[in-house]
Write a protein that holds these residues in place. Structure first.
Motif, PDB file in Angstrom:
ATOM      1  N   VAL A 135       0.818  -1.212   0.000  1.00 53.61           N
ATOM      2  CA  VAL A 135       0.000   0.000   0.000  1.00 53.61           C
ATOM      3  C   VAL A 135       0.854   1.266   0.000  1.00 53.61           C
ATOM      4  O   VAL A 135       0.678   2.157  -0.829  1.00 53.61           O
ATOM      5  CB  VAL A 135      -0.935  -0.003   1.230  1.00 53.61           C
ATOM      6  CG1 VAL A 135      -1.716   1.296   1.304  1.00 53.61           C
ATOM      7  CG2 VAL A 135      -1.876  -1.192   1.176  1.00 53.61           C
ATOM      8  N   LYS A 136       1.820   1.336   0.923  1.00 51.50           N
ATOM      9  CA  LYS A 136       2.686   2.512   1.043  1.00 51.50           C
ATOM     10  C   LYS A 136       3.455   2.766  -0.239  1.00 51.50           C
ATOM     11  O   LYS A 136       3.493   3.875  -0.766  1.00 51.50           O
ATOM     12  CB  LYS A 136       3.690   2.286   2.181  1.00 51.50           C
ATOM     13  CG  LYS A 136       3.188   2.741   3.535  1.00 51.50           C
ATOM     14  CD  LYS A 136       4.018   3.916   4.028  1.00 51.50           C
ATOM     15  CE  LYS A 136       3.387   4.588   5.236  1.00 51.50           C
ATOM     16  NZ  LYS A 136       3.422   3.742   6.433  1.00 51.50           N
TER      17      LYS A 136
ATOM     18  N   GLY B 263       1.528   4.077  -3.007  1.00 52.68           N
ATOM     19  CA  GLY B 263       1.293   5.505  -2.816  1.00 52.68           C
ATOM     20  C   GLY B 263       2.443   6.329  -3.369  1.00 52.68           C
ATOM     21  O   GLY B 263       2.231   7.327  -4.060  1.00 52.68           O
TER      22      GLY B 263
ATOM     23  N   LYS C 219       2.053   8.942  -6.500  1.00 55.51           N
ATOM     24  CA  LYS C 219       2.423  10.353  -6.365  1.00 55.51           C
ATOM     25  C   LYS C 219       3.365  10.758  -7.491  1.00 55.51           C
ATOM     26  O   LYS C 219       3.278  11.833  -8.064  1.00 55.51           O
ATOM     27  CB  LYS C 219       3.160  10.533  -5.029  1.00 55.51           C
ATOM     28  CG  LYS C 219       2.550  11.604  -4.161  1.00 55.51           C
ATOM     29  CD  LYS C 219       3.179  11.646  -2.783  1.00 55.51           C
ATOM     30  CE  LYS C 219       4.683  11.773  -2.810  1.00 55.51           C
ATOM     31  NZ  LYS C 219       5.261  12.050  -1.486  1.00 55.51           N
TER      32      LYS C 219
ATOM     33  N   HIS D  53      -8.986   1.283  -7.916  1.00 57.35           N
ATOM     34  CA  HIS D  53      -8.755   2.285  -6.866  1.00 57.35           C
ATOM     35  C   HIS D  53      -7.539   3.138  -7.197  1.00 57.35           C
ATOM     36  O   HIS D  53      -7.570   4.354  -7.085  1.00 57.35           O
ATOM     37  CB  HIS D  53      -8.568   1.605  -5.514  1.00 57.35           C
ATOM     38  CG  HIS D  53      -9.747   0.775  -5.134  1.00 57.35           C
ATOM     39  ND1 HIS D  53     -10.894   1.319  -4.617  1.00 57.35           N
ATOM     40  CD2 HIS D  53      -9.981  -0.561  -5.250  1.00 57.35           C
ATOM     41  CE1 HIS D  53     -11.767   0.348  -4.404  1.00 57.35           C
ATOM     42  NE2 HIS D  53     -11.241  -0.796  -4.782  1.00 57.35           N
TER      43      HIS D  53
ATOM     44  N   LEU E  13      -7.502   7.259  -8.361  1.00 54.36           N
ATOM     45  CA  LEU E  13      -6.756   8.269  -7.609  1.00 54.36           C
ATOM     46  C   LEU E  13      -6.063   9.275  -8.517  1.00 54.36           C
ATOM     47  O   LEU E  13      -5.924  10.438  -8.176  1.00 54.36           O
ATOM     48  CB  LEU E  13      -5.692   7.593  -6.737  1.00 54.36           C
ATOM     49  CG  LEU E  13      -6.183   6.973  -5.432  1.00 54.36           C
ATOM     50  CD1 LEU E  13      -5.045   6.207  -4.773  1.00 54.36           C
ATOM     51  CD2 LEU E  13      -6.702   8.063  -4.506  1.00 54.36           C
TER      52      LEU E  13
ATOM     53  N   LEU F 181     -16.138   6.021  -8.625  1.00 52.26           N
ATOM     54  CA  LEU F 181     -15.269   4.882  -8.336  1.00 52.26           C
ATOM     55  C   LEU F 181     -16.077   3.585  -8.281  1.00 52.26           C
ATOM     56  O   LEU F 181     -15.647   2.552  -8.784  1.00 52.26           O
ATOM     57  CB  LEU F 181     -14.531   5.113  -7.016  1.00 52.26           C
ATOM     58  CG  LEU F 181     -13.623   3.956  -6.563  1.00 52.26           C
ATOM     59  CD1 LEU F 181     -12.551   3.672  -7.596  1.00 52.26           C
ATOM     60  CD2 LEU F 181     -13.003   4.253  -5.214  1.00 52.26           C
ATOM     61  N   ASP F 182     -17.288   3.688  -7.691  1.00 51.08           N
ATOM     62  CA  ASP F 182     -18.145   2.499  -7.598  1.00 51.08           C
ATOM     63  C   ASP F 182     -18.411   1.905  -8.966  1.00 51.08           C
ATOM     64  O   ASP F 182     -18.274   0.708  -9.189  1.00 51.08           O
ATOM     65  CB  ASP F 182     -19.491   2.880  -6.963  1.00 51.08           C
ATOM     66  CG  ASP F 182     -19.382   2.933  -5.454  1.00 51.08           C
ATOM     67  OD1 ASP F 182     -18.292   2.594  -4.952  1.00 51.08           O
ATOM     68  OD2 ASP F 182     -20.368   3.309  -4.802  1.00 51.08           O
TER      69      ASP F 182
ATOM     70  N   THR G 154     -15.242   0.428 -10.491  1.00 48.70           N
ATOM     71  CA  THR G 154     -14.913  -0.852  -9.869  1.00 48.70           C
ATOM     72  C   THR G 154     -15.830  -1.942 -10.384  1.00 48.70           C
ATOM     73  O   THR G 154     -15.403  -3.050 -10.713  1.00 48.70           O
ATOM     74  CB  THR G 154     -15.066  -0.739  -8.342  1.00 48.70           C
ATOM     75  OG1 THR G 154     -14.370   0.410  -7.912  1.00 48.70           O
ATOM     76  CG2 THR G 154     -14.502  -1.961  -7.656  1.00 48.70           C
TER      77      THR G 154
ATOM     78  N   ALA H 209     -14.812  -5.106 -12.634  1.00 50.03           N
ATOM     79  CA  ALA H 209     -15.038  -6.466 -12.138  1.00 50.03           C
ATOM     80  C   ALA H 209     -15.898  -7.287 -13.089  1.00 50.03           C
ATOM     81  O   ALA H 209     -16.102  -8.467 -12.880  1.00 50.03           O
ATOM     82  CB  ALA H 209     -15.691  -6.407 -10.763  1.00 50.03           C
TER      83      ALA H 209
ATOM     84  N   LEU I  47     -20.879  -9.878 -14.011  1.00 54.11           N
ATOM     85  CA  LEU I  47     -20.853 -10.106 -12.582  1.00 54.11           C
ATOM     86  C   LEU I  47     -22.257 -10.276 -12.039  1.00 54.11           C
ATOM     87  O   LEU I  47     -22.521 -11.132 -11.192  1.00 54.11           O
ATOM     88  CB  LEU I  47     -20.158  -8.943 -11.884  1.00 54.11           C
ATOM     89  CG  LEU I  47     -19.748  -9.246 -10.452  1.00 54.11           C
ATOM     90  CD1 LEU I  47     -18.557 -10.176 -10.417  1.00 54.11           C
ATOM     91  CD2 LEU I  47     -19.450  -7.965  -9.720  1.00 54.11           C
TER      92      LEU I  47
ATOM     93  N   GLU J 126     -14.634 -16.743  -4.445  1.00 59.31           N
ATOM     94  CA  GLU J 126     -13.174 -16.670  -4.398  1.00 59.31           C
ATOM     95  C   GLU J 126     -12.528 -17.854  -5.077  1.00 59.31           C
ATOM     96  O   GLU J 126     -11.490 -17.750  -5.697  1.00 59.31           O
ATOM     97  CB  GLU J 126     -12.697 -16.586  -2.945  1.00 59.31           C
ATOM     98  CG  GLU J 126     -12.702 -15.140  -2.448  1.00 59.31           C
ATOM     99  CD  GLU J 126     -12.813 -15.033  -0.945  1.00 59.31           C
ATOM    100  OE1 GLU J 126     -12.261 -15.908  -0.266  1.00 59.31           O
ATOM    101  OE2 GLU J 126     -13.465 -14.095  -0.465  1.00 59.31           O
TER     102      GLU J 126
END
Lengths: 280, 358
Positions: free
Chosen positions: A183-184, A187, A191, A211, A215, A239-240, A243, A247, A252, A279
């Motif tokens: 995650v970090k 980011g 950036k 996601h 961004l 975003l919804d 996504t 998907a 779906l 899954e």
């Protein structure tokens, strides 16, 4: 962040590619503008890599037109593409892990000084430039002599991007830059992608992750089985929705319907069983 | 998939948090750890340790003459080890290096003798042959994509057979014709096999060539574009190709560099002993590789140094000569050598890992 009237650097119109009788890509239209990020999303096998390879000059398109800076082009090698200022940063990054940061930065484009047999690397200059370019993009590495292998995945990704920008890229293609990152680190890379955009480059950001795309992206294109299944500016999409489309959208819904009919026949633990099946 | 059911709110706040800018966990490396990250440091410590050991147990080693002998032995292995190390940094092996030395010497002696030419013509023909062997190895490697281990193992056997076979056909024996009375022998001998007295030392000219080659190779590796490319093609050929490094040319050039040093050592052997045995050189290729690996070259390529290879060659010499000067049986040489290889490699690995952590 609505539709931006920036100049188009690269545009594809109805581009298609077939390998024998397999159509890997059909009728794809896409525009890349200066200072904008165009996100290309899609599942495995959706045609993302074929699309990159056409723009990067590794493959030639068999249908449609590709226009770079107002000129109709047909790339025959990666050199053609590079020569037009299109730089591709692949997932493997083209960095040599055992070599130092500054050596990697200038690999293949070394700065030299001196004459004849005494031509040698201008180490001081290359270190200076590497340090400056990395600092410009907000990466601070205290020791440029450190080998690239000792850096984190995000830092490596950033070095590869900084290198492409420094050597004159106008269009930057990023092939899943956040796929293998935490995650970090993602980011940091995002950036950095935004900084490349602010520096006036046109960016094509290939990703699995809606996601991440949402961004930074100005424009979103979703590929599905070689066709464009969604093409939308940021202003026109949430975003919804992105996504959901990513998907599989309609597919779906059909799947969830199918699953609920399966689970309703198996009793009250339907929901849990259903999600487990998803899954698997 | 589970994301679909519980779509998170647009992570605006998440994105606003500054991600890591300038990692404060990364500090400056100390001078000591920078020093320890050099490839040759492990072998340097080993070489000094062995030097002290043998100076203690073998008092005769303390004389200038015997130390000169150690340097001479180092140089005959070390000249080759420099090129072999460059090749290894470039990611490849050359198992034909040992017998190629003999091939070069035989070529010079035989062509000049058979064609009644000045020996210098033979020397030049030998250079062409040596470079051609290197180029052939490199070309075959590039064309087939087979591991260089296999390609050069093949040329090792072919050259071994050629050396013996051609010599037998031409001279009926197992050694090259004696060339001491041929035109140009004296001048060639002074170039390839003379000695210079420096203080208490009697330096063979090969020692000077060796030091010069190490200096040139070190400069090449660390301060030229070609050196950058050598590290790159060994470290990651695909990445190197992607940024425009001419991978094939670099690799072929490295094989030819081994050919060149093979020629130099071959000429030394020829003019030093005035004749060459056609079966010589077998097994020496492994000594060169040992020297390079002991000196810190990674077997997988992309890491190593020419100075390290020189230290590796010196370690070999100090062990083989030290055992003799200490009055021990030379039968133990190989045992020492093997142990040295394993210990040096382990030390290099540990030192390198330690350096990477700091």
């Amino acid at each position: 962040m609505s539709e931006n009237p920036n100049t188009e650097i690269l545009s594809l119109t109805d581009v298609g590619k077939s390998y024998g009788n397999v159509h890997a890509l059909r009728g794809v239209s896409l525009a890349v503008r200066q200072g904008e990020i165009t996100c290309v999303l899609g599942d495995n096998g959706a045609g993302k890599s074929t699309l990159i390879k056409i723009i990067a000059g590794l493959h030639q398109h068999s249908e449609g037109t590709m226009v770079v800076n107002g000129e109709d082009v047909h790339f025959t090698s990666p050199r053609d593409s590079l020569g037009r200022g299109i730089a591709t940063v692949y997932q493997d990054l083209a960095l040599v892990p055992l070599m130092s940061i500054w050596r990697n930065f200038f690999l293949g484009q070394e700065v030299r000084k001196g004459f004849g047999p005494f031509r040698r690397l201008d180490v001081a200059r290359m270190m200076e430039v590497t340090g400056q370019e990395l600092a410009k993009m907000g990466i601070s590495v205290p020791d440029l002599d450190r080998s690239v292998g000792a850096l984190s995945g995000g830092q490596r990704q950033c070095i590869a991007i900084a290198r492409a920008i420094y050597f004159g890229a106008k269009v930057l293609i990023l092939d899943e830059p956040t796929a293998a990152l935490g995650v970090k680190q993602s980011g940091v890379v995002l950036k950095y992608v935004a900084k490349a955009r602010d520096a006036g480059l046109g960016v094509i950001f290939i990703t699995h992750n809606p996601h991440h795309a949402y961004l930074v992206g100005n424009h979103f294109v979703i590929l599905n089985r070689g066709r464009v299944s969604l093409d939308s500016a940021r202003a026109d999409i949430t975003l919804d929705r992105l996504t959901n489309e990513m998907a599989g959208g309609a597919e779906l819904e059909a799947l969830s319907h199918e699953l609920s009919s399966v689970s309703s026949s198996t009793g009250p633990t339907a929901a849990a069983a259903g999600s487990r099946t998803t899954e698997g | 998939m589970s994301q679909v059911q519980s779509t998170p709110t647009p992570p605006a706040t998440h994105a606003g948090t500054p991600a890591v800018s300038g990692d404060d966990r990364v500090g400056k490396r100390s001078l000591l750890s920078s020093l320890f990250s050099r490839p040759e440091i492990g072998s340097l410590i080993g070489a000094l340790g062995l030097l002290v050991l043998f100076l203690v147990v073998a008092p005769t080693l303390r004389s200038g003459a015997s130390f000169s002998t150690v340097l001479y032995t180092s140089s005959t292995i070390g000249i080759m080890a420099v090129a072999v190390a460059l090749l290894m940094i470039g990611g490849e092996f050359d198992l034909s290096a040992g017998v190629a030395v003999t091939t070069a010497a035989l070529t010079a002696a035989t062509t000049a003798y058979q064609l009644r030419l000045n020996i210098w013509v033979g020397v030049l023909l030998a250079l062409v042959a040596a470079l051609a062997i290197g180029a052939f190895n490199g070309w075959l490697f590039i064309r087939t994509g087979l591991p260089s281990f296999i390609i050069t193992l093949g040329s090792f056997f072919m050259l071994t057979g050629l050396n013996l076979g051609v010599t037998k056909v031409l001279s009926g024996g197992v050694s090259s014709p004696r060339i001491a009375d041929m035109d140009g022998f004296e001048s060639a001998r002074s170039v390839f096999a003379s000695s210079v007295g420096v203080g208490p030392f009697n330096l063979r000219i090969t020692v000077i060539y060796w030091i010069a080659l190490v200096a040139v190779a070190t400069w090449l590796l660390l301060r030229t574009r070609v050196g950058n490319w050598i590290f790159a093609v060994g470290g990651d050929p695909a990445a190197a190709r992607a940024v425009g490094v001419p991978v094939k040319a670099v690799k072929i050039g490295l094989f030819m560099a081994v050919g060149f040093t093979g020629w130099l050592v071959g000429m030394h052997l020829l003019f030093n002993f005035n004749t060459v045995q056609s079966g010589e050189g077998i097994g020496n290729e492994l000594l060169y590789i040992v020297a390079a690996v002991v000196g810190g070259c990674l077997m997988t390529g992309g890491y190593g140094s020419a100075i390290g290879a020189a230290i590796g060659a010196f370690i070999y010499a100090i062990v083989t000569q030290g055992v003799v000067y200490a009055g021990w049986s030379a039968d133990w040489n190989k045992l020492f050598l093997g142990a040295m290889l394993v210990i040096a490699t382990i030390v290099n690995l540990v030192v390198k890992n330690q350096a990477a952590k700091k």
